[in-house]
Design a protein around this motif. Structure first.
Motif, PDB file in Angstrom:
ATOM      1  N   GLY A 141       0.816  -1.211   0.000  1.00  0.00           N
ATOM      2  CA  GLY A 141       0.000   0.000   0.000  1.00  0.00           C
ATOM      3  C   GLY A 141       0.846   1.255   0.000  1.00  0.00           C
ATOM      4  O   GLY A 141       0.520   2.244  -0.660  1.00  0.00           O
TER       5      GLY A 141
ATOM      6  N   SER B 102       1.080   4.198  -2.846  1.00  0.00           N
ATOM      7  CA  SER B 102       0.687   5.566  -2.483  1.00  0.00           C
ATOM      8  C   SER B 102       1.387   6.602  -3.352  1.00  0.00           C
ATOM      9  O   SER B 102       0.923   7.739  -3.473  1.00  0.00           O
TER      10      SER B 102
ATOM     11  N   PHE C 287      -7.386   0.898  -6.885  1.00  0.00           N
ATOM     12  CA  PHE C 287      -6.860   0.375  -5.625  1.00  0.00           C
ATOM     13  C   PHE C 287      -7.977  -0.261  -4.803  1.00  0.00           C
ATOM     14  O   PHE C 287      -7.810  -1.360  -4.262  1.00  0.00           O
TER      15      PHE C 287
ATOM     16  N   TRP D 226      -2.942  -2.362   3.822  1.00  0.00           N
ATOM     17  CA  TRP D 226      -2.660  -1.709   2.546  1.00  0.00           C
ATOM     18  C   TRP D 226      -3.392  -0.387   2.417  1.00  0.00           C
ATOM     19  O   TRP D 226      -2.821   0.608   1.963  1.00  0.00           O
ATOM     20  N   SER D 227      -4.659  -0.363   2.796  1.00  0.00           N
ATOM     21  CA  SER D 227      -5.453   0.862   2.667  1.00  0.00           C
ATOM     22  C   SER D 227      -4.925   1.956   3.575  1.00  0.00           C
ATOM     23  O   SER D 227      -4.846   3.134   3.183  1.00  0.00           O
TER      24      SER D 227
ATOM     25  N   TYR E 203      -1.752   3.250   1.970  1.00  0.00           N
ATOM     26  CA  TYR E 203      -2.032   3.872   0.676  1.00  0.00           C
ATOM     27  C   TYR E 203      -2.567   5.287   0.862  1.00  0.00           C
ATOM     28  O   TYR E 203      -2.131   6.227   0.176  1.00  0.00           O
TER      29      TYR E 203
ATOM     30  N   SER F  88      -0.383   9.591   1.181  1.00  0.00           N
ATOM     31  CA  SER F  88      -0.758  10.327  -0.024  1.00  0.00           C
ATOM     32  C   SER F  88      -0.060  11.679  -0.103  1.00  0.00           C
ATOM     33  O   SER F  88       0.156  12.224  -1.181  1.00  0.00           O
TER      34      SER F  88
END
Length: 202
Positions: free
Chosen positions: A105, A109, A130, A185-186, A189, A193
């Motif tokens: 993730g 990003s 994603f 992962w989220s 990610y 950012s």
């Protein structure tokens, strides 16, 4: 030995071997075979399977007609590495002694930091891809999305990937531990950012 630490070490050894010898003709042939084995029947990927079988511990080899979770996970990660390394002179393998682990993730990003195309009507296209990946219902669907995301990342950045850590997550996903992988992962990610180029990895 826990299954996660076992597959991490095995995958790390194989990736290091391929990465170290990636310019040698024999390794280039192995990587080509791995790429060509994607979505192919066993009769078309026996060379890739032979390589995988020769590189993993005997007690991790399956006994049934189908690949076991360990074998299939290793094969999948090596295929992803073969896709991502293709056409690049520099190594695509993440290495950082101070911060040895990097989630998939976090690698992805990087795509959120790329300036959006003003001519497109869908500024959330990458996020949608994603989200489709992390909500995959099964491993086959996940593999499809992984390949798409790997190709997108390759075309848009020079980001490195921690393939050994990825093997742990894929193995866990195979065993049904899907939500922890999705959350991990989220979280990374979206968390990174705003991560700026040149900052130290956390």
């Amino acid at each position: 030995m826990k299954r996660e630490s076992n597959i991490y070490g095995v995958c790390l050894n194989i990736i290091n071997y391929l990465d170290k010898t990636k310019d040698e003709p024999a390794t280039k042939a192995k990587l080509a075979n791995l790429r060509n084995s994607i979505n192919k029947d066993i009769s078309y990927n026996i060379e890739s399977l032979a390589f995988v079988f020769s590189m993993i511990p005997e007690d991790c080899l399956g006994t049934y007609k189908q690949l076991n979770y360990f074998e299939d996970t290793i094969l999948t990660v090596l295929q992803l590495y073969a896709i991502y390394q293709q056409g690049k002179d520099e190594s695509v393998v993440y290495r950082n002694d101070e911060f040895p682990y990097k989630t998939f993730g976090k690698s992805l990003s990087t795509l959120r930091q790329i300036p959006k195309d003003k001519n497109t009507n869908d500024n959330n296209a990458v996020d949608q891809r994603f989200n489709a990946m992390v909500t995959s219902a099964d491993f086959e669907e996940l593999k499809h999305h992984l390949r798409q995301m790997i190709k997108l990342l390759k075309s848009k950045s020079k980001e490195t990937i921690d393939f050994a850590s990825l093997s742990i997550d894929l193995y866990d996903f195979r065993f049904g531990d899907k939500d922890p992988v999705r959350i991990k992962w989220s979280r990374d990610y979206y968390r990174y950012s705003a991560h700026k180029k040149g900052d130290k990895d956390e």
